[in-house]
Scaffold this motif. Structure first.
Motif, mmCIF file in Angstrom:
data_model
loop_
_atom_site.group_PDB
_atom_site.id
_atom_site.type_symbol
_atom_site.label_atom_id
_atom_site.label_comp_id
_atom_site.label_asym_id
_atom_site.label_seq_id
_atom_site.Cartn_x
_atom_site.Cartn_y
_atom_site.Cartn_z
ATOM 1 N N TYR A 81 0.826 -1.205 0.000
ATOM 2 C CA TYR A 81 0.000 0.000 0.000
ATOM 3 C C TYR A 81 0.862 1.257 0.000
ATOM 4 N N LEU A 82 0.337 2.287 -0.612
ATOM 5 C CA LEU A 82 0.927 3.622 -0.519
ATOM 6 C C LEU A 82 -0.163 4.532 0.023
ATOM 7 N N GLN A 83 -0.058 4.858 1.298
ATOM 8 C CA GLN A 83 -1.006 5.751 1.937
ATOM 9 C C GLN A 83 -0.494 7.175 1.796
ATOM 10 N N MET A 84 -1.312 8.026 1.204
ATOM 11 C CA MET A 84 -0.883 9.395 0.931
ATOM 12 C C MET A 84 -1.755 10.365 1.720
ATOM 13 N N TYR A 85 -1.123 11.226 2.488
ATOM 14 C CA TYR A 85 -1.804 12.244 3.278
ATOM 15 C C TYR A 85 -1.370 13.634 2.800
ATOM 16 N N SER A 86 -2.146 14.629 3.197
ATOM 17 C CA SER A 86 -1.802 16.035 2.906
ATOM 18 C C SER A 86 -1.398 16.217 1.450
ATOM 19 N N LEU A 87 -2.204 15.688 0.576
ATOM 20 C CA LEU A 87 -1.865 15.724 -0.843
ATOM 21 C C LEU A 87 -1.828 17.137 -1.385
ATOM 22 N N LYS A 88 -0.926 17.349 -2.336
ATOM 23 C CA LYS A 88 -0.724 18.640 -2.967
ATOM 24 C C LYS A 88 -0.955 18.494 -4.469
ATOM 25 N N PRO A 89 -1.297 19.574 -5.148
ATOM 26 C CA PRO A 89 -1.470 19.482 -6.604
ATOM 27 C C PRO A 89 -0.233 18.925 -7.309
ATOM 28 N N GLU A 90 0.948 19.187 -6.775
ATOM 29 C CA GLU A 90 2.167 18.672 -7.401
ATOM 30 C C GLU A 90 2.344 17.166 -7.209
ATOM 31 N N ASP A 91 1.472 16.534 -6.428
ATOM 32 C CA ASP A 91 1.488 15.076 -6.317
ATOM 33 C C ASP A 91 0.722 14.421 -7.465
ATOM 34 N N THR A 92 0.072 15.217 -8.286
ATOM 35 C CA THR A 92 -0.660 14.683 -9.438
ATOM 36 C C THR A 92 0.298 13.937 -10.364
ATOM 37 N N ALA A 93 -0.035 12.673 -10.651
ATOM 38 C CA ALA A 93 0.866 11.834 -11.450
ATOM 39 C C ALA A 93 0.210 10.473 -11.670
ATOM 40 N N VAL A 94 0.828 9.703 -12.535
ATOM 41 C CA VAL A 94 0.532 8.273 -12.621
ATOM 42 C C VAL A 94 1.482 7.569 -11.658
#
Length: 122
Positions: free
Chosen positions: A80-93
């Motif tokens: 699993y990859l749990q992602m918190y506090s996401l930012k627009p720059e995290d946009t990706a495949v």
């Protein structure tokens, strides 16, 4: 036949959370290192983090350290990859990969999933 299948991508607002899954099949992965990578639009693919299959060692790129967490569920053969506090720059495949080397270098990973899209809106 080895397969890595990612899931869990989608659209989320900035500051939100998302959990990606990578289910592995086709061989025993107990000796493998599982990596997560991502490729943003117009950019090259980059390392996000990695975990050894026993789950006791993780390493993250500075850009996600403290916001992303990688874990393993042995019973489900899933990382699993749990992602918190996401930012627009995290946009990706986002891609998961498996290899026998403890490294961030993409060419050292032998098996790759097809990727799952993550879009973070402002």
């Amino acid at each position: 036949q080895v397969q890595l299948v990612e899931s869990g991508g989608g659209l989320v607002q900035a500051g939100g959370s998302l959990r990606l899954s990578c289910t592995a099949s086709g061989r025993t992965f107990s000796r493998y290192v599982m990596g997560w990578f991502r490729q943003a639009p117009g950019k090259t693919r980059e390392f996000v983090g990695r975990i050894n299959w026993s789950g006791d060692t993780t390493y993250y790129d500075d850009s996600v350290n403290g916001r992303f967490t990688i874990s393993v569920d042995f019973a489900k053969n899933t990382v699993y990859l749990q992602m918190y506090s996401l930012k627009p720059e995290d946009t990706a495949v986002y891609y998961c990969a498996a290899g026998l080397h403890v490294t961030a270098r993409q060419f050292k990973y032998d098996y790759w999933g097809q990727g799952t899209h993550v879009t973070v809106s402002p």
